[in-house]
Write a protein that holds these residues in place. Structure first.
Motif, PDB file in Angstrom:
ATOM      1  N   GLU A  53       0.819  -1.219   0.000  1.00  0.00           N
ATOM      2  CA  GLU A  53       0.000   0.000   0.000  1.00  0.00           C
ATOM      3  C   GLU A  53       0.856   1.274   0.000  1.00  0.00           C
ATOM      4  O   GLU A  53       0.320   2.361  -0.250  1.00  0.00           O
ATOM      5  CB  GLU A  53      -0.944   0.006   1.203  1.00  0.00           C
ATOM      6  CG  GLU A  53      -2.187  -0.839   0.980  1.00  0.00           C
ATOM      7  CD  GLU A  53      -3.276  -0.544   1.991  1.00  0.00           C
ATOM      8  OE1 GLU A  53      -4.437  -0.334   1.569  1.00  0.00           O
ATOM      9  OE2 GLU A  53      -2.983  -0.534   3.200  1.00  0.00           O
ATOM     10  N   GLU A  54       2.143   1.142   0.258  1.00  0.00           N
ATOM     11  CA  GLU A  54       3.036   2.290   0.121  1.00  0.00           C
ATOM     12  C   GLU A  54       3.110   2.733  -1.335  1.00  0.00           C
ATOM     13  O   GLU A  54       3.441   3.868  -1.642  1.00  0.00           O
ATOM     14  CB  GLU A  54       4.440   1.926   0.621  1.00  0.00           C
ATOM     15  CG  GLU A  54       4.541   1.633   2.107  1.00  0.00           C
ATOM     16  CD  GLU A  54       4.278   2.848   2.955  1.00  0.00           C
ATOM     17  OE1 GLU A  54       4.733   3.947   2.558  1.00  0.00           O
ATOM     18  OE2 GLU A  54       3.613   2.716   4.000  1.00  0.00           O
TER      19      GLU A  54
ATOM     20  N   VAL B 284      -2.211   2.869  -3.780  1.00  0.00           N
ATOM     21  CA  VAL B 284      -3.116   3.629  -2.907  1.00  0.00           C
ATOM     22  C   VAL B 284      -4.573   3.229  -3.167  1.00  0.00           C
ATOM     23  O   VAL B 284      -5.018   3.191  -4.315  1.00  0.00           O
ATOM     24  CB  VAL B 284      -2.945   5.147  -3.139  1.00  0.00           C
ATOM     25  CG1 VAL B 284      -3.910   5.937  -2.264  1.00  0.00           C
ATOM     26  CG2 VAL B 284      -1.514   5.560  -2.866  1.00  0.00           C
ATOM     27  N   GLY B 285      -5.304   2.927  -2.093  1.00  0.00           N
ATOM     28  CA  GLY B 285      -6.738   2.674  -2.192  1.00  0.00           C
ATOM     29  C   GLY B 285      -7.125   1.393  -2.902  1.00  0.00           C
ATOM     30  O   GLY B 285      -8.247   1.283  -3.395  1.00  0.00           O
TER      31      GLY B 285
ATOM     32  N   ARG C  66      -6.691  -1.908  -1.499  1.00  0.00           N
ATOM     33  CA  ARG C  66      -6.475  -2.972  -0.518  1.00  0.00           C
ATOM     34  C   ARG C  66      -7.143  -4.280  -0.930  1.00  0.00           C
ATOM     35  O   ARG C  66      -6.546  -5.362  -0.813  1.00  0.00           O
ATOM     36  CB  ARG C  66      -7.020  -2.521   0.844  1.00  0.00           C
ATOM     37  CG  ARG C  66      -6.759  -3.507   1.968  1.00  0.00           C
ATOM     38  CD  ARG C  66      -5.336  -3.467   2.447  1.00  0.00           C
ATOM     39  NE  ARG C  66      -5.116  -4.320   3.608  1.00  0.00           N
ATOM     40  CZ  ARG C  66      -4.070  -4.211   4.411  1.00  0.00           C
ATOM     41  NH1 ARG C  66      -3.155  -3.290   4.193  1.00  0.00           N
ATOM     42  NH2 ARG C  66      -3.909  -5.023   5.441  1.00  0.00           N
TER      43      ARG C  66
ATOM     44  N   ASP D   8      -7.842   9.356  -3.615  1.00  0.00           N
ATOM     45  CA  ASP D   8      -6.713   8.442  -3.794  1.00  0.00           C
ATOM     46  C   ASP D   8      -5.792   8.914  -4.913  1.00  0.00           C
ATOM     47  O   ASP D   8      -4.569   8.816  -4.809  1.00  0.00           O
ATOM     48  CB  ASP D   8      -7.212   7.023  -4.105  1.00  0.00           C
ATOM     49  CG  ASP D   8      -7.897   6.386  -2.912  1.00  0.00           C
ATOM     50  OD1 ASP D   8      -7.564   6.747  -1.779  1.00  0.00           O
ATOM     51  OD2 ASP D   8      -8.780   5.524  -3.123  1.00  0.00           O
TER      52      ASP D   8
ATOM     53  N   GLN E  49      -3.584  11.590  -3.734  1.00  0.00           N
ATOM     54  CA  GLN E  49      -2.510  11.003  -2.928  1.00  0.00           C
ATOM     55  C   GLN E  49      -1.429  10.394  -3.816  1.00  0.00           C
ATOM     56  O   GLN E  49      -0.229  10.497  -3.523  1.00  0.00           O
ATOM     57  CB  GLN E  49      -3.091   9.934  -1.997  1.00  0.00           C
ATOM     58  CG  GLN E  49      -2.092   9.297  -1.048  1.00  0.00           C
ATOM     59  CD  GLN E  49      -1.478  10.300  -0.086  1.00  0.00           C
ATOM     60  OE1 GLN E  49      -2.114  11.280   0.313  1.00  0.00           O
ATOM     61  NE2 GLN E  49      -0.224  10.080   0.281  1.00  0.00           N
ATOM     62  N   ILE E  50      -1.843   9.792  -4.925  1.00  0.00           N
ATOM     63  CA  ILE E  50      -0.889   9.216  -5.880  1.00  0.00           C
ATOM     64  C   ILE E  50       0.017  10.306  -6.453  1.00  0.00           C
ATOM     65  O   ILE E  50       1.231  10.144  -6.559  1.00  0.00           O
ATOM     66  CB  ILE E  50      -1.631   8.488  -7.021  1.00  0.00           C
ATOM     67  CG1 ILE E  50      -2.318   7.230  -6.471  1.00  0.00           C
ATOM     68  CG2 ILE E  50      -0.678   8.111  -8.148  1.00  0.00           C
ATOM     69  CD1 ILE E  50      -3.260   6.570  -7.461  1.00  0.00           C
TER      70      ILE E  50
ATOM     71  N   GLN F  21       2.612  11.284  -4.026  1.00  0.00           N
ATOM     72  CA  GLN F  21       3.654  10.256  -3.872  1.00  0.00           C
ATOM     73  C   GLN F  21       4.710  10.335  -4.962  1.00  0.00           C
ATOM     74  O   GLN F  21       5.895  10.124  -4.710  1.00  0.00           O
ATOM     75  CB  GLN F  21       3.026   8.853  -3.878  1.00  0.00           C
ATOM     76  CG  GLN F  21       2.335   8.473  -2.587  1.00  0.00           C
ATOM     77  CD  GLN F  21       1.898   7.018  -2.604  1.00  0.00           C
ATOM     78  OE1 GLN F  21       1.793   6.391  -3.651  1.00  0.00           O
ATOM     79  NE2 GLN F  21       1.620   6.474  -1.434  1.00  0.00           N
TER      80      GLN F  21
END
Length: 315
Positions: free
Chosen positions: A16-17, A20-21, A23, A179, A182-183, A186
């Motif tokens: 998950e590092e 993202v999103g 799981r 998500d 967030q990507i 990253q």
């Protein structure tokens, strides 16, 4: 169950590092890996299929290889070739990318049937035959094959007999807006896959795979599983139902899911939640039903509603 479920949790958290999103998809991939099968990812380009494979390989400490399939790809391009050296007057085998522990086969439906069959033989047997000699593939050996469900020009669709060799089929899907933000954060400086480190070893993965087979499956759960598979062979919209291999794969994936969740027994819910991913790609839906928009995964959902769920007594 010892610390096996903790190892699974560490692998998923580590993946998950990078992913993202996703799981649920990561869990399915890990379940397939631990159950000793192979995974088919069907989705549009750019949603993270390659990153899923790479993050799983890195997290488990496994050797990773990637093959980009094209119509001119030959079986030897994957398995390797024997080269003659004039200096030593000896033949030496140069292994191909198939001699890895996690192999990503990108756009498998762009490879010719000959190349596809060569790959699927190694998936089934865990070995390859080259120049009359049998060579054993490294363990664990996990194939993640991808295909694009939109583009069909220049492709060679996998026959159902070959699709049946994949334990599970799933898709990534587009990320949610939060998500995706967030990507972007990253990858601002560099991709997180470059700094990802392993949290376990291939030897520990092999231990996990052995432990999966020790997970208890009650007779009622096994009967429930078989009833679901049997219904796929009787459904009026289905020409060809799931094979006994489908039953076996559903059995083993349910064991892996139980291990992942820290249980030493399988529940009917384990079977129910995995049935769509394990069985849908094995079904042949009638053409007239397809014209009405009926899909295999929807038929599995209907079957699950009709088969009564057993109640397990506390032991």
């Amino acid at each position: 169950m010892s610390d096996f479920d903790k190892i699974c949790e560490e692998i998923l958290d580590n993946m998950e590092e990078v992913m993202v999103g996703k799981r649920e998809v990561l869990e399915e991939a890990l379940i397939c890996f631990l159950a000793g099968g192979h995974l088919l990812l069907e989705d549009v380009p750019g949603v993270g299929k390659t990153m899923l494979a790479r993050s799983l390989a890195v997290s488990s400490g496994a050797e990773f290889s990637r093959v980009q399939c094209t119509p001119d790809l030959l079986p030897k391009d994957m398995t390797g070739i024997t080269v003659y050296h004039q200096e030593t007057e000896e033949f030496e085998f140069s292994p191909g990318p198939i001699f890895s522990q996690v192999l990503l086969v990108d756009e498998i439906n762009r490879a010719t049937p000959k190349t596809q069959s060569g790959l699927l033989e190694s998936m089934a047997e865990g070995q390859v035959s080259i120049d009359g000699a049998t060579k054993i593939l490294p363990q664990p050996f996990f194939v993640i094959a991808t295909q694009n469900p939109v583009e069909f020009d220049g492709t060679f669709p996998l026959p159902k007999a070959q699709l049946d060799r994949f334990m599970m089929k799933t898709s990534m899907g587009y990320p949610g807006q939060e998500d995706e933000v967030q990507i972007l954060k990253q990858v601002k400086k560099k991709h997180p896959i470059k700094s990802l480190e392993s949290v376990t070893t291939p030897e520990k993965i092999e231990e996990l795979k052995k432990e999966v087979r020790q997970v208890h499956v009650a007779d009622k759960v096994a009967e429930y599983l078989v009833k679901i598979v049997a219904k796929t062979r009787e459904h009026p919209d289905i020409v060809l139902g799931a094979s006994p291999r489908g039953s076996i794969d559903l059995y083993h994936t349910a064991q892996a899911k139980a291990l992942l969740e820290g249980r030493n027994f399988v529940t009917p819910q384990d079977v129910k939640s995995l049935a769509p991913s394990v069985l849908s790609h094995r079904l042949v839906v009638k053409s007239e039903s397809q014209l009405r928009g009926t899909e295999a995964v929807n038929l599995i959902a209907k079957i699950l509603k009709k088969v009564s769920v057993p109640v397990l007594q506390e032991e």
